[in-house]
Each structure stands twice: as C-alpha cells, then as structure tokens.
Design a protein around this motif. Structure first.
Motif, PDB file in Angstrom:
ATOM      1  N   VAL A 105       8.533 -12.195  -3.417  1.00 34.25           N
ATOM      2  CA  VAL A 105       9.279 -12.459  -2.706  1.00 34.25           C
ATOM      3  C   VAL A 105      10.955 -12.026  -3.213  1.00 34.25           C
ATOM      4  CG1 VAL A 105       8.075 -14.530  -1.635  1.00 34.25           C
ATOM      5  CG2 VAL A 105       9.642 -14.735  -3.711  1.00 34.25           C
ATOM      6  N   TYR A 157       7.217 -10.088   0.668  1.00 33.17           N
ATOM      7  CA  TYR A 157       7.032 -11.058   1.527  1.00 33.17           C
ATOM      8  C   TYR A 157       8.407 -11.411   1.936  1.00 33.17           C
ATOM      9  CZ  TYR A 157       5.632 -14.924   4.331  1.00 33.17           C
ATOM     10  OH  TYR A 157       5.529 -16.006   5.462  1.00 33.17           O
ATOM     11  N   THR A 158       9.097 -11.506   2.948  1.00 35.30           N
ATOM     12  CA  THR A 158      10.429 -11.924   3.564  1.00 35.30           C
ATOM     13  C   THR A 158      10.378 -12.788   4.473  1.00 35.30           C
ATOM     14  OG1 THR A 158      10.538 -10.176   5.208  1.00 35.30           O
ATOM     15  CG2 THR A 158      11.288  -9.477   3.175  1.00 35.30           C
ATOM     16  N   GLY A 159       9.141 -13.591   4.606  1.00 35.27           N
ATOM     17  CA  GLY A 159       8.959 -14.806   5.378  1.00 35.27           C
ATOM     18  C   GLY A 159       9.745 -16.011   4.499  1.00 35.27           C
ATOM     19  N   TRP A 213       1.752 -11.078  -3.536  1.00 36.71           N
ATOM     20  CA  TRP A 213       3.123 -10.787  -2.759  1.00 36.71           C
ATOM     21  C   TRP A 213       4.332 -11.491  -3.362  1.00 36.71           C
ATOM     22  CZ3 TRP A 213      -1.943 -11.166  -1.173  1.00 36.71           C
ATOM     23  CH2 TRP A 213      -2.289 -10.575   0.144  1.00 36.71           C
ATOM     24  N   THR A 249       5.451 -22.414   2.244  1.00 36.75           N
ATOM     25  CA  THR A 249       5.742 -20.901   2.820  1.00 36.75           C
ATOM     26  C   THR A 249       4.702 -21.161   4.216  1.00 36.75           C
ATOM     27  OG1 THR A 249       5.240 -18.549   2.821  1.00 36.75           O
ATOM     28  CG2 THR A 249       3.728 -20.094   1.382  1.00 36.75           C
ATOM     29  N   PHE A 304       2.824 -17.882   5.966  1.00 36.14           N
ATOM     30  CA  PHE A 304       2.163 -16.924   5.576  1.00 36.14           C
ATOM     31  C   PHE A 304       0.617 -17.046   6.083  1.00 36.14           C
ATOM     32  CE2 PHE A 304      -0.472 -15.129   2.222  1.00 36.14           C
ATOM     33  CZ  PHE A 304       0.280 -13.984   1.813  1.00 36.14           C
ATOM     34  N   SER A 315       5.442 -14.608  -6.005  1.00 38.59           N
ATOM     35  CA  SER A 315       5.377 -15.953  -4.942  1.00 38.59           C
ATOM     36  C   SER A 315       4.393 -16.778  -5.223  1.00 38.59           C
ATOM     37  CB  SER A 315       4.988 -15.386  -3.439  1.00 38.59           C
ATOM     38  OG  SER A 315       3.666 -14.933  -3.455  1.00 38.59           O
ATOM     39  N   GLU A 328       3.162  -6.353  -2.451  1.00 41.29           N
ATOM     40  CA  GLU A 328       4.086  -6.087  -1.464  1.00 41.29           C
ATOM     41  C   GLU A 328       5.134  -6.964  -1.413  1.00 41.29           C
ATOM     42  OE1 GLU A 328       2.197  -7.231   2.806  1.00 41.29           O
ATOM     43  OE2 GLU A 328       0.291  -6.966   1.287  1.00 41.29           O
ATOM     44  N   TRP A 376       9.845 -18.980   2.171  1.00 42.49           N
ATOM     45  CA  TRP A 376       9.356 -19.205   1.183  1.00 42.49           C
ATOM     46  C   TRP A 376      10.105 -20.222   0.175  1.00 42.49           C
ATOM     47  CZ3 TRP A 376      10.224 -18.553  -4.119  1.00 42.49           C
ATOM     48  CH2 TRP A 376       9.310 -18.716  -4.937  1.00 42.49           C
TER      49      TRP A 376
END
Length: 255
Positions: free
Chosen positions: A150, A236-238, A148, A125, A128, A189, A234, A240
């Motif tokens: 995903v 995380y949409t980055g 986090w 990732t 992050f 994640s 939360e 991964w």
C-alpha cells in the motif's frame, strides 16, 4: 491464517482488557471485518493464532462464523457456503506468549494448506477482495508468496519493499531494496498469499509445527525469498488502515 496473537502495546490502555482484534471499528470488532470478507469469498476455514486475552477471541467467534441477513426481521443464516470453520492455534496457552509472525505460522502449519491467505487481525481494509483466483495463481507459479503493498502511511514513510514491473505484464517482483536505495518503497499491507514451502527447509529452519515454540519474525524469510526472485507483489490503493494507536482507531470511528 489470521494473526491475532499480539499484545497491542501501542493501543494501551484499550488493550489491557480487550485484545486488539476485538476493538470495535465502525460498529464491528476489527477482526470481524476480515472474517466477513473471507466468508463472502467462499473461504471454508480460518486458522487464528492467539495469545494475549485469547479466551476473549475464542468466546466471541467460537468454532463457526457465518454471514447473516435480515429477513422478516429475523436473522437467518444465508447458506453453508457462507460458513467459516475456525481453528485456534493457542500460542499463549501452549507457550505463554506469542511466537511472532513466522513462529506463529510455523506452529499452525499442520493446519494450513499448501497455499493460504495470511492477514493481520489489526488492519482495517473493508473493500479488499480475498478472491480465490489469487490462491490458484500462486499455486500455478514457482513463487513462494504474493504480497499486497500500500502507499506509505504517515507512520511508515520509508516503506518496506520495492516493486519491479515485469516485462510480460504479469505481477511485479517484490524487491528487498538496500537501505540507501532511491527506488520507491511501499508498505506491506500484512495481506498476502503464501506457499507453505516458505516455512519449511531450506527457507525456514523451525521444526514442523514449531514444537519448541521458537519465536521468529516473517520479514527475514520474505527478504531472502525476494533476493531469489520468488516473491511477487501488487499495489493496493483501496481503503487501508493499520489500526495501531488509539488515535487511528478514533479517527476511523469518527469517519
């Protein structure tokens, strides 16, 4: 704490001679991407648990890891703020095998702070941000962990945990949803901020420092804490990836 003790069965035969955290992704050992991000964030110290081929990991990264910059064609250490001091919790050496996630954390607990990052050494990732304010936020709350999550990857379509948005706009609660729930689940994640109290009574019955080498998973502790509204999360949409198979590793290196 960086988890690096697993055998990597699904990665065989690659992991027969190389621990999964040292498999190369886009030119660097997988684990190095995490160490660089933690160093950039100003983290001073990382505990790494090891078991399978532990000597390879310790030989590669030794006790100090630093970020480097090319200057006049020579590698020079940036400054002391970008140094990570590494401590190894050697489960293989002490007990002959990995202690699973909660067992490994309990073993390393004497070397961890009251609030700490937890991340797996086998996820990729690169974007992050291990922002220090995430630690401060948990420390100022009454929660035991912040996770986090995903969007679910193809290999985990059912996800792990749900999210319940808060009325005041603060972080959502993580939900231990029943098996037949129709509410959306997301995948953990393997990155989170944890309070050491989660690994102490009444939540965890492993003796401090895990002197007997008890093997225990993390999920039951998290689910119990979620049932008491003590875990936030939360999405995380980055970028991964769980680098769990040779095919996923090959796809990353072909990107």
């Amino acid at each position: 704490m960086l988890l690096a003790a697993g055998r990597g069965e699904r990665m065989r035969p690659l992991t027969d001679t190389c621990p999964k955290p040292l498999l190369v992704v886009q030119g660097k050992p997988l684990m190095q991407w995490h160490l660089e991000a933690l160093a950039r964030a100003g983290c001073p110290r990382v505990v790494v648990n090891t078991a399978w081929l532990a000597d390879s990991i310790e030989h590669k990264f030794k006790s100090v890891f630093g970020l480097y910059s090319l200057s006049n064609k020579r590698e020079q250490l940036l400054n002391a703020e970008h140094l990570l001091h590494l401590h190894y919790s050697s489960e293989g050496r002490d007990f002959g095998a990995a202690l699973e996630t909660a067992g490994g954390i309990a073993r390393a607990l004497p070397h961890l702070g009251d609030v700490f990052w937890l991340l797996a050494g086998d996820v990729f990732t690169p974007g992050f941000d291990f922002a220090p304010h995430a630690l401060a936020r948990l420390a100022a709350s009454d929660k035991l962990a912040h996770l986090w999550l995903v969007p679910n990857p193809p290999h985990n379509p059912g996800g792990d945990f749900g999210l319940q948005p808060s009325a005041d706009g603060s972080h959502a609660l993580a939900l231990n949803l029943p098996f037949d729930s129709r509410q959306a689940r997301y995948t953990y994640s393997t990155i989170g901020v944890f309070r050491r109290a989660l690994f102490e009574p009444p939540w965890c019955d492993i003796a401090p420092g895990n002197p007997l080498g008890v093997k225990a998973p993390l999920a039951p502790l998290l689910r119990r804490a979620m049932d008491n509204a003590l875990v936030t999360a939360e999405l995380y949409t980055g970028s991964w990836t769980d680098v769990g198979t040779p095919q996923r590793l090959a796809e990353l290196n072909a990107a």
